[in-house]
Design a protein around this motif. Structure first.
Motif, PDB file in Angstrom:
ATOM      1  N   GLN A  99      -3.110   0.868  -3.763  1.00 48.02           N
ATOM      2  CA  GLN A  99      -2.681  -0.323  -3.443  1.00 48.02           C
ATOM      3  C   GLN A  99      -2.100  -0.918  -4.690  1.00 48.02           C
ATOM      4  OE1 GLN A  99      -5.467  -3.963  -2.351  1.00 48.02           O
ATOM      5  NE2 GLN A  99      -4.429  -3.335  -0.499  1.00 48.02           N
ATOM      6  N   ASP A 104       0.824  -1.105   0.038  1.00 45.90           N
ATOM      7  CA  ASP A 104      -0.043   0.049   0.037  1.00 45.90           C
ATOM      8  C   ASP A 104       0.728   1.427  -0.100  1.00 45.90           C
ATOM      9  OD1 ASP A 104      -2.274  -1.631   0.161  1.00 45.90           O
ATOM     10  OD2 ASP A 104      -2.598  -1.235   2.246  1.00 45.90           O
ATOM     11  N   SER A 135      -1.598  -6.157  -4.843  1.00 43.82           N
ATOM     12  CA  SER A 135      -2.891  -6.401  -4.322  1.00 43.82           C
ATOM     13  C   SER A 135      -2.850  -7.909  -4.195  1.00 43.82           C
ATOM     14  CB  SER A 135      -4.068  -5.845  -4.850  1.00 43.82           C
ATOM     15  OG  SER A 135      -5.318  -6.275  -4.130  1.00 43.82           O
TER      16      SER A 135
END
Ligand SMILES: Nc1ncnc2c1ncn2[C@@H]1O[C@H](COP(=O)(O)OP(=O)(O)OP(=O)(O)O)[C@@H](O)[C@H]1O
Ligand SMILES: Nc1ncnc2c1ncn2[C@@H]1O[C@H](COP(=O)(O)OP(=O)(O)OP(=O)(O)O)[C@@H](O)[C@H]1O
Ligand SMILES: [Mg+2]
Ligand SMILES: [Mg+2]
Lengths: 300, 317, 511, 349, 329
Positions: free
Chosen positions: E33, E24, E36
């Motif tokens: 993000q 992040d 992810s």
């Protein structure tokens, strides 16, 4: 439009046009070179005179050599640039004044740069708390009226070259903090810093070996400008009566001494002013020149 | 959205706090006390002592500071023991002069510097550029205390265009007010012009090398248009930053010019307060200057957003 | 005021003085008009007790707001009565009786009577007030209202010429007790006196604007409708403002400026003060505890050289204590330049293991620094002597009055009548005695001069004082002070009194 | 030299005719001969591709055509555009040509857009200055232009700043700006280099489309041969400030005759390149533009260089109907035209 | 696409294995993000190619693996050791076994240091003696095809892009790494130099027994060098599998679109397939469900509600898509 009626190359294709006029490219000379050399020459001369003032055949800066306020005149070396209100040789005072002015400029500049770098670099590199703290300090220093600092310092400590240095250094530290911090931020984002970290280098090594060498020249190029400002600032302090104690001369102090006689004895103001101007000008030229060279390094 | 503002204000308060603490500490180290100044050279140690008690100067330093701070937080900056005047009144009285001087000097310096920088940056290294650079070096090496007398000599004494000294408030006629303000303004502005010019010139040259400038020119619009509508704004970050810092510093930093021209500004008030150890007044002015400084800097940060919609990180400074 | 620091003249200290000198007036005074007046500094308050009545501290404003009880002639020292009708002693200065004019009124309507004077004088004497005139006021033991216009004053010791002390200090100014009681801020906003002018507006460090008091007792004075008083701290700018037509009257004290004004044709009036500025040498500690050291420096010092370097060749030497115009004048040289003798003394002291090495503490003003530097430069020609110069600011300097932590300092003793300044400057028990010489003969002579009633006795006493001063060398007199008023060519009615205090009510401008 | 031209050529005078263009740049290290004798022509409605390695002088040439040169540089030769020699124009005349007759899309998206000026002004200022159209009309046209280059919601976009647009959108805006004054020739200098493949695809399609729809001429510059291949009528291959080969796109890609063109094609990794097999290389690198060698400039890197190539500087010579090669020893025309143009279908379709 | 899941991982034999990596970047406008829940692994001696459009998180992934960047969540195993929590000291040692080559060759070299110092830097940090360093750096310099003598004292700015990249490779090799992560090492270079560097990496890989993660946005470049490819979009994995399979029969519509967008050196064809519409959505507010659905020609309602997981579409080929493409042949 069909492919066939499009000609790839004009009929003149069979030559590169060698016979035609070659473009005349303006000569690339270092346009300032003469000025730059003169500037370095002047700076060298000033430093040399400052260092050798005691050895040169000059009268003492504290002893009168003639009647007060003599205009510049040929004949005697000591009277070449005239005398001041005490009848002391302005030439000699300019020479000895170089010591103070240069020491103040160089020492306050260097020490300020060192402190500023020492604070600004970790701030820019580590960010977060360290950064907040250092920026707070820098902001507070900038928000602190310089006059108070200097007046108060000279009340607390005896006015002397050392006091001046402390005060002027404190004044320029925040600028250097900002400069060092901004530069560190910029350089720390470069891939080669990551590469060094990836080689297993610790923070200290990254800071001192990878980042610092890259922005030191920028700081160095800024130094002449700061020195110039400091030389002038020392004069302002003399004007407020807070300069170094007499009889030691400094250029700014000499101007401050002569300013009331501008109409009758202009040389008392203009000689030291001119010396400051030449030095500031030379320092700026040198600074520009250094920065220019440094920039080229970057551009590759 | 609210949080950054709160944090920003918090930081600013902290800066102001640090500055006032620094001032208290610094002045406490200086010899002499305001009581001696108030009572004069013939005062006996007893009367001096009595007055110090009365002013609370016998308390420990942090106690004095705390008392002052709590009062100041409620808007009471106290009264000067020397002049008997309330510090806020004293500041408010002097402010118009200093503010006008600083603002005029800044505006003048910016205007001239922008023109010079544009003229320089069009052709770096050209004779025009070199001439302007030399002039700017002259300005840099001419301190206000020498520019002042020289200006007075020529423009007030020889030509008689402006008064030598004195200040007439704007309330008593703009004409006279401006006439009195011109020379001091110029004396202050000279150095600023040089500093601004140097900075803006460098940035402008950088911007003029950017692709978007070439692209704008390739649209066929004129060079002047490109310079003023395209190049100037993105080049003015450092300039605005410096102008902000300098405005903050000019408030209270024009003592030399104020002395030379006998102007009733904050600088003189500050200088005389320091030399008479009038800590209350000094504190009040310092708080004021610090607040102005942080506010100007906040404005500068805000103006980044105006100049550049990308609102660069303030960190870049 | 606080602005004093940036200014040339040294020590505060109260003065004493004698009578007035005035310009040859051109024709009959006319009423109306405004004068722009430049002063050297700004008062820190308009409260009479908190200001000073000399040219340095701006006596002009006090004279304008409060009028004067009496003045003197700057030549002869002869007292002239104004709001006071008389100030007499029957017992050789032990008690005095002050008689006021009838029907004097402050501008707030309250009467200027004996009670008002008593209130003002008692207040000045009170240490809590913090008056710079406390020394002179403290000579009074008590005051007593006899009737509305009569005040009886009992002295601590006989001071035969106390009138001189009164008129040359702020005791000369009486403010409305009612207004004073309102507190300092209120008073500064609206000072109430019975003088020729009332305050219209005071913008600190910028201007004090005064308007004519229509109820002034001595109608048709004042002649001018209004006055605008501005402080001009910078010596050079002060004279430039004057000569460029930026002012009608400038209070001036710098010899160079005075010469420049005179040269450019601006009428100048200077009060011929005795005494002058001197470089006090601290006899309490080495090296100046040895009289030879003091004598050596005095012999090495050359006023002409200093005049050249500080005042561009202008200035008046103070080789004798009193001006030639003074009734106490005698040709006793206080110091005399003698380079060989000086060198001999320096060598001798060095041989004794007491080399003359000292620090000269000076104000940050150009003029004071120049003085110090001049001495330093002059002494640089001698061997076995070493001078350092240290610049100290105003508060610092005041502290020295208590701590006596200095070797040399610029102080001043300016007076027309030696009462009371000479006593306070050199008497062994005076707090204002900067050099700290405590010589029995000198002390006795000073006391004698103070208490004696006849001119002959005083003359004899002050002759002794001069001899002792020449012998003891507590300080080196640099030169006479020059409290002056430079005026525009159409300005008339310049009258100075006391320690160079300018009277506003006589000023008028030719239209 | 126009007198040498056959009379019928006058009627088919090309839109742009460049003759012996040289552009040299002064640097402290010496004079950079960035463009050194380029001659080419662009007809109306035609798209010309210019390819070459980095540093071969493509950008300098493009800028030289417009007269937008770096400081301390000079050009010689002739650049005839619609019968006018652009090199001899005054500054004022030059700026009349800019935008209105020749427009340029610079290398690198986003950078040609001023970050602090709204899209609207950047789009309309050229029109308003060059064509003198009024404010509201300019706005209307701007909306139309944005729509044409495929920017959704053009009214709203006009109020945006460049940073509020994605890279692809920005490049579309840049193209819209170039089209604003309805130029006859658009020079696009590596318009897609910094873009992702998917966006590059969109922009290339857009350029080809507007070029065709507007009957405009296009010079498309790229170092990627594939970018140029499907979108141009003719190609010029540049090497060290000169043209190595030029001809119709089909011929140059199908039957490259210059060794350099062949090597470039071979070095391009294709989607059907066999895994873990080495790519064909061009050894060495471009000669130093301040010290160009005598003889053929490619000789030092050429596998087929003969002794004479080091001394003899070959001129562009015709090798086909519309195909010129500057090589003393050109490769033989391949029998099967597709072998070298290896851009096959990766999916084998 | 835009899927999570670890179905494609090959277990313990992998040299590097990344599971559910999250990175992040909190910013003023919100949190990005960048990566992810990305999972992948590399077997020893293998080359894994990572491709995807700009901003899809390739660089971030590479840096996170070396712990040069923050790791918000996820597990990283290198040579059997879980390193996501390793302390700075341990990481310093580990990093020498995992080296990185950066996108911009010149920017990854300190402009103030001569080539010989740069190459020997890793050894100097490790504290090996000067003569050893000199010898080692001479060896690697010749390995990357640079004349050690000639280049030793040059500064990075005096090098061409290709030479600079060789120096960067030499620097990495000098510390004897097992894993080499190349972050777009050839994107800044033009075709001819690009080919030289690609060949060099292939050579060195064999010689030094390296495992390589090769990041690129150009599918052609990845093709020639990698055994497996991973396709990423907006911080998620789309497809993972044997490169020959993936190129021949892409299972994910995004992979397909990427391939179709590559310009061909064929003057008649231009492109292999239809263009992909639209732009990459803002990473600040990625689409829910499948992140690719806003541009996907095949998107259905399900794609908006349900995030697809990685699953095996064909042997050795995994894709995160609810409606994977059938093989073309
Ligand atoms: N402003 C300049 N000053 C000096 N040399 C320059 C300048 N611009 C370009 N050059 C030099 O001119 C030559 C040609 O450069 P040019 O930019 O035209 O190459 P290019 O083919 O566009 O390359 P690229 O594919 O990298 O854009 C190069 O050697 C370059 O170094
Ligand atoms: N230091 C950072 N701070 C904030 N956001 C970042 C940072 N670094 C990367 N990002 C964001 O994370 C996302 C992924 O970035 P990353 O650099 O990993 O992409 P990439 O695939 O390497 O792209 P490219 O092909 O452009 O190099 C992007 O949206 C980027 O804006
Ligand atoms: Mg280019
Ligand atoms: Mg990346």
């Amino acid at each position: 439009m069909t492919q066939s009626d499009v000609k790839a190359v004009p009929e003149a294709a069979a030559s590169w046009g060698d016979g035609a006029r070659e473009p005349v490219v303006p000569r690339v000379s270092e346009p300032r070179s003469v000025l730059v050399y003169l500037s370095y020459g002047w700076l060298f001369a000033v430093v040399a005179v400052a260092l050798l003032a005691g050895v040169l055949p000059l009268a003492s800066f504290a002893v009168p050599v003639g009647p007060p306020r003599q205009a510049p005149q040929l004949g005697s070396l000591d009277l070449l640039l005239g005398t001041d209100s005490q009848g002391r040789s302005i030439l000699s005072r300019c020479a000895y004044g170089a010591q103070v002015s240069l020491v103040v400029g160089a020492a306050a500049g260097l020490v300020g740069a060192a402190i500023g770098t020492a604070l600004g670099m970790p701030a820019g590199y580590f960010g977060k708390r360290a950064d907040s703290l250092v920026r707070l300090v820098a902001d507070a220093m900038l928000a602190f009226p310089p006059l108070i600092l200097l007046l108060a310092l000279s009340s607390i400590l005896t006015p002397s070259v050392r006091t001046l240095l402390v005060g002027l250094t404190l004044l320029i530290v925040p600028s250097y903090i900002r400069l060092a911090r901004a530069n560190t931020l910029a350089w720390a984002a470069r891939d080669f810093v990551l590469a060094a970290r990836n080689m297993g280098a610790g923070h200290r090594r990254v800071l001192t070996r990878e980042i610092m060498p890259n922005f030191l020249p920028t700081l160095g190029a800024y130094l002449p400008v700061v020195m110039a400002a400091l030389i002038v600032a020392e004069g302002s302090l003399s004007f407020l009566g807070l300069g170094i104690p007499p009889p030691r001369p400094s250029w700014g102090g000499m101007i401050a001494e002569g300013k009331d006689s501008i109409a009758e004895s202009p040389h008392m103001v203009f000689v030291p002013s001119f010396v400051i101007f030449l030095t500031v000008f030379a320092l700026n030229q040198a600074g520009d020149h250094l920065r220019h060279r440094f920039d080229r390094t970057l551009r590759g | 959205m609210v949080l950054p503002v709160v944090r920003r204000v918090g930081r600013s308060l902290l800066v102001v706090l640090l500055v006032t603490m620094g001032v208290t500490l610094l002045l406490s180290l200086a010899p002499g006390s305001v009581a001696e100044v108030v009572l004069g050279p013939d005062a006996t140690p007893e009367t001096v002592g009595a007055m110090e008690t009365q002013l609370g100067l016998d308390q420990p330093l942090w106690g004095q500071y705390w008392d002052w701070l709590t009062a100041a937080a409620q808007g009471d900056l106290g009264n000067s023991p020397v002049t008997g005047q309330s510090v806020s009144t004293a500041i408010v009285e002097r402010l118009p002069v200093t503010l006008q001087l600083a603002a005029m000097a800044l505006v003048l310096a910016l205007a001239v510097a922008v023109l010079l920088a544009v003229a320089s940056a069009v052709r770096p290294g050209s004779p025009v550029d070199r001439l302007i650079n030399a002039v700017s070096s002259v300005f840099l090496s001419v301190p206000a205390f020498i520019a002042g007398p020289v200006l007075i000599y020529f423009f007030a004494l020889q030509l008689g265009w402006f008064p030598v000294t004195g200040w007439s408030p704007a309330s008593e006629g703009i004409g006279a007010n401006l006439r009195g303000a011109v020379l001091p303004t110029v004396a202050i502005a000279l150095t600023e012009i040089a500093a601004f010019h140097r900075l803006l010139r460098t940035d402008l040259i950088g911007t003029l090398g950017e692709d978007f400038v070439g692209a704008a020119r390739a649209k066929g619009v004129s060079g002047t248009y490109v310079m003023f509508r395209h190049a100037l704004r993105p080049s003015s970050f450092s300039l605005i930053t410096l102008a902000g810092i300098n405005l903050g510093r000019l408030i209270g930093g024009t003592v030399i010019v104020e002395t030379l021209f006998t102007l009733p500004g904050l600088g003189q008030l500050l200088a005389s307060a320091i030399t008479s150890r009038d800590v209350v007044t000094v504190q009040g002015i310092v708080v004021f200057i610090a607040v102005v400084y942080v506010m100007v800097n906040m404005l500068v940060d805000l103006s980044y957003g105006l100049i550049d919609p990308r609102v660069r990180k303030a960190a870049k400074a | 005021g606080t602005a004093l620091l940036l200014l040339s003249t040294a020590c505060g200290g109260a003065g004493s003085g004698t009578s007035s000198g005035s310009t040859a007036t051109a024709g009959k005074p006319v009423s109306g008009g405004t004068a722009r007046v430049l002063q050297l500094s700004e008062p820190r308050s308009l409260d009479p007790a908190l200001t000073g009545n000399s040219w340095v501290t701006g006596g002009f404003v006090g004279n304008a707001l409060y009028g004067t009880l009496m003045t003197n002639d700057t030549r002869t020292g002869k007292v002239q009565f104004k709001m006071a009708e008389s100030f007499t002693t029957e017992d050789g200065g032990r008690t005095f009786e002050l008689k006021l004019r009838d029907g004097l009124k402050f501008t707030d309507g309250t009467p200027l009577d004996a009670a008002a004077v008593k209130f003002n004088w008692d207040r000045t004497k009170d240490p809590a007030t913090g008056s710079y005139t406390i020394q002179e006021a403290s000579l009074m033991a008590s005051t007593e209202v006899v009737d509305a216009t009569t005040l009886k004053v009992t002295m601590v010791q006989p001071v035969a010429n106390y009138a001189q002390a009164v008129l040359s200090t702020t005791l000369n100014w009486i403010a409305s007790p009612k207004a004073l009681k309102a507190g300092r801020q209120a008073f500064d906003a609206k000072p109430v006196g019975a003088g020729p002018y009332t305050l219209k507006k005071w913008t600190r460090q910028a201007s004090i604007e005064l308007a004519k008091n229509p109820d002034y007792y001595d109608a048709p004075k004042p002649y001018l409708d209004s006055l605008t008083i501005r402080p001009a701290l910078d010596t050079k700018q002060r004279i430039d403002t004057m000569t460029s037509g930026g002012a009608d009257v400038a209070i001036e004290t710098n010899w160079k400026n005075i010469a420049q004004a005179t040269d450019t044709g601006y009428p100048t009036v200077t009060a011929p003060l005795s005494g002058g500025m001197y470089m006090a040498m601290n006899a309490r500690r080495a090296p100046f505890d040895d009289v030879r050291a003091r004598k050596a420096v005095a012999a090495a010092f050359d006023f002409e050289t200093m005049k050249q370097s500080v005042y561009n060749g202008e200035g008046k030497a103070a080789d004798t204590l009193f001006e030639k115009t003074s009734p106490f004048y005698s040709d006793i040289k206080l110091t005399q330049t003698n380079r060989d003798a000086a060198q001999k003394l320096f060598d001798e002291l060095a041989a004794d293991g007491k080399p003359v090495s000292f620090t000269f503490k000076t104000f940050p003003s150009t003029e004071n620094r120049a003085m110090a530097e001049s001495l330093q430069t002059q002494l640089s020609r001698f061997k076995n002597v070493d001078v350092k110069v240290k610049v100290v600011d105003y508060a610092d300097n005041l502290a020295l009055h208590a701590t006596h932590d200095f070797d040399m300092l610029v102080s001043s003793a300016n007076f027309i009548d030696p009462e009371s300044r000479l006593y306070s400057a050199f008497h062994g028990e005076s707090r204002a005695n900067m050099s700290g010489v405590d010589d029995e003969a000198l002390n006795a002579a000073l006391l004698k001069g103070r208490t004696a009633t006849s001119t002959e006795e005083r003359n004899a006493a002050y002759k002794t004082v001069q001899e002792r001063l020449a012998e003891l060398v507590p300080g080196i007199f640099i030169g006479r002070s020059a409290p002056s008023a430079v005026t525009g060519k159409n300005v008339h009615g310049i009258v100075l009194y006391g320690e160079g205090s300018l009277l506003p009510e006589q000023l008028w401008i030719q239209k | 030299m126009s007198d040498e031209r056959p009379p019928e050529a006058v009627s088919t005078q090309p839109l742009l005719r460049v003759r012996h263009l040289r552009t040299h740049i002064g640097t402290p290290r010496g004079t950079v001969r960035a463009v050194d004798g380029v001659s080419l022509e662009v007809e109306r409605d035609q798209a010309l591709g210019v390819v070459g390695e980095s540093g071969s002088g493509k950008s300098v040439m493009a800028r030289a055509l417009m007269g937008l040169l770096p400081p301390r540089s000079a050009s010689s030769g002739e650049v005839f555009f619609q019968g006018r020699d652009l090199l001899s124009l005054s500054r004022k005349e030059q700026s009349e040509v800019w935008g209105k007759q020749i427009a340029m899309v610079f290398q690198d998206p986003g950078r040609p857009l001023n970050p602090v000026v709204r899209v609207e002004r950047q789009l309309t200022e050229g029109m308003r200055r060059q064509l003198g159209v009024g404010r509201s009309e300019a706005r209307g046209r701007a909306v139309g232009l944005l729509r044409e280059v495929g920017v959704p919601d053009p009214e709203r976009r006009l109020r945006n700043y460049p940073h509020e647009l994605s890279g692809g959108m920005r490049q579309r805006v840049v193209i819209a700006i170039a089209l604003a004054c309805e130029p006859d020739l658009l020079i696009a200098d590596e318009p897609t280099t910094a873009l992702d493949v998917t966006v590059q695809r969109q922009i290339l399609d857009l350029l080809r489309r507007v070029q065709r729809e507007r009957s405009m001429s296009l010079i498309l510059i790229s170092h990627d041969l594939a970018v140029v291949a499907g979108r141009t009528d003719r190609v010029a291959v540049m090497y060290a400030g000169r043209l190595a080969e030029t001809g119709s796109t089909r011929e140059v890609f199908d039957a490259p005759r210059h060794r350099y063109t062949r090597a470039l094609l071979a070095a391009t990794p294709a989607l059907d390149h066999k895994r873990h097999t080495p790519l064909r290389l061009i050894p060495g690198s471009l000669p130093d533009p301040t010290e160009l060698p005598e003889g053929c400039r490619f000789a030092a890197r050429c596998a087929h260089a003969a002794e004479e190539c080091l001394d003899l500087d070959p001129y562009l010579a015709p090798v086909g109907a519309d195909h010129h090669v500057a090589c003393a020893n050109p490769a033989a025309a391949p029998t099967a035209p597709t072998t070298l143009a290896s851009g096959g279908d990766p999916l084998g379709r | 696409m835009a899927g999570s899941g670890t179905a494609h991982l090959r277990g313990d034999k992998a040299l590097l294995s990344v599971e559910d990596l999250v990175v992040d970047y909190p910013g003023k406008a919100g949190t990005v993000q960048a990566v992810s829940k990305v999972s992948f692994d590399v077997l020893p001696g293998e080359t894994l190619g990572i491709v995807g459009e700009s901003g899809c998180g390739k660089t971030t992934t590479g840096r996170a693996v070396l712990r040069l960047d923050r790791v918000t969540a996820g597990r990283i195993r290198f040579a059997g050791e879980w390193i996501e929590q390793a302390d700075e000291r341990r990481m310093r040692a580990l990093r020498r076994q995992m080296q990185m080559i950066f996108q911009d060759p010149v920017a990854s070299l300190n402009p103030r240091r001569p080539v010989k110092d740069i190459v020997a830097e890793g050894l100097a940090i490790a504290g090996s003696p000067a003569d050893e360093r000199a010898a080692a750096s001479a060896t690697v310099m010749s390995q990357v095809g640079l004349d050690g003598e000639r280049f030793a004292d040059m500064l990075p700015r005096q090098l061409s892009g290709g030479q600079a990249q060789r120096v960067a490779i030499a620097r990495a090799l000098a510390v004897g790494p097992r894993l080499l992560i190349c972050d777009e090492p050839v994107s800044a270079l033009d075709v001819s130099v690009q080919a030289q560097i690609l060949n060099l990496i292939e050579d060195l890989k064999a010689q030094y027994d390296l495992t390589v993660v090769f990041i690129a946005h150009d599918l052609g470049v990845v093709r020639t060098i990698s055994d497996n490819v991973m396709v990423m979009y907006l911080g998620k994995v789309c497809e993972f599998g044997d490169s020959a399979e993936v190129y021949a029969n892409p299972a994910h519509p995004y992979t397909r679109a990427l391939l179709d967008s590559v310009p061909l050196t064929d003057p008649d064809k231009g492109f292999a397939g239809p263009a992909l519409e639209g732009d990459v959505p803002s990473p600040l507010s990625p689409p829910h469900g499948c992140r690719f659905r806003t541009r996907c020609p095949l998107a259905q309602d399900r794609c908006a509600t349900e995030e697809p997981q990685m699953n095996e579409v064909r042997p050795g080929q995994h894709a995160a898509c609810h409606f994977p493409l059938p093989p073309t042949t």
